[in-house]
Scaffold this active site. Structure first.
Site, PDB file in Angstrom:
ATOM      1  N   HIS A  84     -61.886 -15.098 -18.302  1.00 60.57           N
ATOM      2  CA  HIS A  84     -61.092 -14.030 -18.627  1.00 60.57           C
ATOM      3  C   HIS A  84     -59.623 -14.147 -18.132  1.00 60.57           C
ATOM      4  CE1 HIS A  84     -60.755  -9.378 -19.248  1.00 60.57           C
ATOM      5  NE2 HIS A  84     -60.837 -10.106 -20.469  1.00 60.57           N
ATOM      6  N   LYS A 135     -55.524 -14.914 -17.549  1.00 65.12           N
ATOM      7  CA  LYS A 135     -54.294 -14.995 -18.400  1.00 65.12           C
ATOM      8  C   LYS A 135     -53.078 -15.529 -17.391  1.00 65.12           C
ATOM      9  CE  LYS A 135     -56.960 -11.829 -20.741  1.00 65.12           C
ATOM     10  NZ  LYS A 135     -57.773 -10.679 -20.135  1.00 65.12           N
ATOM     11  N   ASP A 149     -42.063 -24.487 -16.043  1.00 61.65           N
ATOM     12  CA  ASP A 149     -41.099 -25.027 -14.979  1.00 61.65           C
ATOM     13  C   ASP A 149     -41.299 -24.845 -13.686  1.00 61.65           C
ATOM     14  OD1 ASP A 149     -40.012 -26.281 -17.003  1.00 61.65           O
ATOM     15  OD2 ASP A 149     -37.836 -25.130 -16.841  1.00 61.65           O
ATOM     16  N   HIS A 153     -56.001  -1.385 -23.389  1.00 61.62           N
ATOM     17  CA  HIS A 153     -56.303  -2.742 -22.711  1.00 61.62           C
ATOM     18  C   HIS A 153     -55.858  -3.161 -21.285  1.00 61.62           C
ATOM     19  CE1 HIS A 153     -56.862  -7.354 -22.873  1.00 61.62           C
ATOM     20  NE2 HIS A 153     -57.968  -7.040 -23.510  1.00 61.62           N
ATOM     21  N   LYS A 167     -55.449  -3.317 -17.200  1.00 58.37           N
ATOM     22  CA  LYS A 167     -56.280  -3.318 -16.253  1.00 58.37           C
ATOM     23  C   LYS A 167     -55.103  -3.102 -14.788  1.00 58.37           C
ATOM     24  CE  LYS A 167     -58.071  -6.437 -19.207  1.00 58.37           C
ATOM     25  NZ  LYS A 167     -58.548  -5.688 -20.179  1.00 58.37           N
ATOM     26  N   ASP A 191     -52.386   4.687  -2.765  1.00 59.98           N
ATOM     27  CA  ASP A 191     -51.459   5.264  -1.558  1.00 59.98           C
ATOM     28  C   ASP A 191     -50.012   5.239  -1.880  1.00 59.98           C
ATOM     29  OD1 ASP A 191     -53.942   5.762  -0.406  1.00 59.98           O
ATOM     30  OD2 ASP A 191     -53.810   4.077   1.082  1.00 59.98           O
TER      31      ASP A 191
END
Length: 511
Positions: free
Chosen positions: A172, A174, A179, A410, A412, A417
């Protein structure tokens, strides 16, 4: 008689599955050469922009949030266009739509310039791209690998029928690193819906562009996945390419598409890479930790202490006063409910934003959340659910990406704090915890953490319902109008039946 028939059917099914497993095996990984990350580029636009800047902020990471889908898309394309040495990209989903095709075309242009391109894709998200992948494999400067590839190429989902437990584990992650100088990671896959254009419902998402110290850590993590046992060279899976330049042919099919004009406008007007090159991009220089699963997770059980969820808990540290979380697919399970309840009992303010029934794109996941909703509220956790579109008349500065006709959450992310924020691919659900590999950054940033806290404090006016329990019943309170409903937004008789049935079944570990 019935039992005998049942036993015979079970035995026949077992034999059929075994025969399919033997008939549709994956090729052995033989003679695979595991290339590794190249040294950081010492010249070119990114090096020219960052070498002195990194020296001033030695040992620190520069972070810029990519909350806007247009900027997130432009950043990937424009970074690709200025690459001079290497691009390492790792994605769960790469669509065969305009966004996916434009980015593939940009990778080919980079490879034609001599840039080494390594593309690591989860095979669950490559539908319709076998010809394009085969063409990439044929390029001398491109390597493509597939994570947990499917046994069948035509009707690939049928592979689940005889190889479910392997294929149920997905990558999952990404990340997009150029460079050795800049990387993008977060929640976005590659597809039109993740960048906020086109006719598909919008996925409201969040990425960061990072430079400085963290980039080499992300690059090393890519190498770890590149050499994992669950990863196969794509050529042996998709075969030789049968079409002359399929990427250009697919792109030509979008020539008269109005969406193409929109993308070209985005690229023409984006200043993100130019601002980075000029030293004008609003980077926050701070410290960050990459939290990533071991890719061995794709082969089976991993010790609890090695899971990202465990290491993320350690990276967060003790939560003192508040936890505000955004999770598109929120399935806390019994353990999650207990953990959040423990925080609330200690006086920590716990607030969660997830999709409403009407906004979710995965109803079964919503069922896993809905069965825990009352218990969460009773424990003192505050719950917000996303509207599928902004309320009419809501303040414009609150709308952002929700100007789209329809949106689904979508992102996450969570803030702790007022000091730390996580941005990555990890959902609060059993799949992210135990089945899929995940990654993300734990960033020490009062600025970003406070920004998320502020969004919760202001009630995300016009964008959410606040879910409460009154007189033993759930109610949904509109954050803009204050109106209250005892009916769940988006519900229907069929959806309610599905939610009830899924709530009864022992499938929470799959969600």
């Amino acid at each position: 008689m019935f039992m005998k028939t049942l036993v015979s059917m079970v035995a026949l099914s077992g034999i059929t599955i075994l025969m399919a497993r033997f008939a549709f095996t994956l090729p052995e990984i033989e003679g695979r050469i595991d290339t590794t990350v190249l040294p950081k580029a010492m010249n070119g636009p990114l090096a020219d922009a960052l070498i002195e800047l990194e020296a001033v902020h030695k040992g620190r990471t520069g972070i810029a949030q990519l909350q806007n889908g247009a900027d997130a898309f432009a950043a990937r394309i424009l970074l690709t266009d200025v690459a001079i040495s290497s691009i390492d990209a790792q994605y769960y989903i790469w669509r065969a739509d305009l966004t996916g095709t434009l980015l593939l075309d940009a990778l080919v242009r980079a490879a034609d310039r001599g840039v080494r391109v390594r593309l690591l894709l989860d095979d669950n998200g490559t539908t319709g791209l076998d010809n394009e992948i085969a063409a990439l494999v044929a390029h001398p400067n491109v390597e493509v690998r597939l994570y947990n590839p499917f046994n069948l190429r035509t009707f690939k989902m049928l592979s689940y029928a005889f190889d479910f437990f392997r294929l149920n584990r997905r990558m999952h992650n990404k990340s997009f690193t150029v460079d050795g100088r800049a990387t993008i990671l977060g929640g976005r896959n590659v597809g039109d819906e993740y960048f906020g254009t086109g006719s598909t419902p919008l996925f409201v998402d969040l990425d960061v562009l990072a430079v400085g110290a963290i980039v080499s850590t992300v690059a090393a993590d890519f190498d770890r996945y590149w050499a994992a046992p669950s990863v196969h060279p794509a050529g042996s899976i998709v075969g030789l390419h049968k079409d002359t330049d399929p990427i250009s042919k697919r792109l030509a099919g979008f020539k008269n598409d109005l969406q193409m004009c929109e993308y070209r406008s985005i690229l023409d007007h984006s200043k993100i890479v130019a601002a980075l090159a000029a030293g004008e991009l609003n980077l926050e220089w701070t410290t960050a930790i990459l939290v990533s699963d071991d890719p061995i997770k794709g082969q089976g059980a991993v010790p609890r202490e090695e899971l990202l969820a465990t290491r993320l808990t350690e990276a967060v540290g003790e939560i003192q006063t508040r936890f505000d979380g955004v999770s598109a697919y929120f399935v806390p399970g019994a353990a999650g409910v207990k953990a959040f309840a423990t925080l609330a009992a200690r006086g920590v303010k716990v607030q969660i934003l997830t999709n409403s029934m009407e906004a979710t794109d995965v109803l079964l996941v919503h069922a896993g959340y809905a069965k825990r909703r009352k218990t969460m509220l009773e424990s003192g956790v505050s719950l917000f659910e996303l509207h599928s579109q902004a309320a009419s008349g809501a303040p414009a500065d609150h709308l952002g990406a929700f100007r789209s006709p329809k949106a689904s959450l979508h992102a996450k992310t969570f803030a702790v704090d007022g000091k730390r924020i996580f941005i990555g691919s990890f959902n609060f659900d059993p799949r992210s915890t135990a089945l899929n590999t995940e990654m993300g950054l734990m960033i020490n940033s009062e600025q970003m953490a406070q920004k998320l806290h502020k969004a919760f404090d202001e009630g995300m006016v016009g964008l959410t319902w606040r879910v409460e329990q009154r007189n033993g019943r759930l109610v949904w309170i509109d954050s803009y109008t204050g109106s209250m409903s005892v009916s769940e937004p988006g519900q229907s008789a069929l959806r309610n039946i599905i939610l009830t049935i899924v709530g009864w079944l022992p499938v929470e570990w799959l969600l």
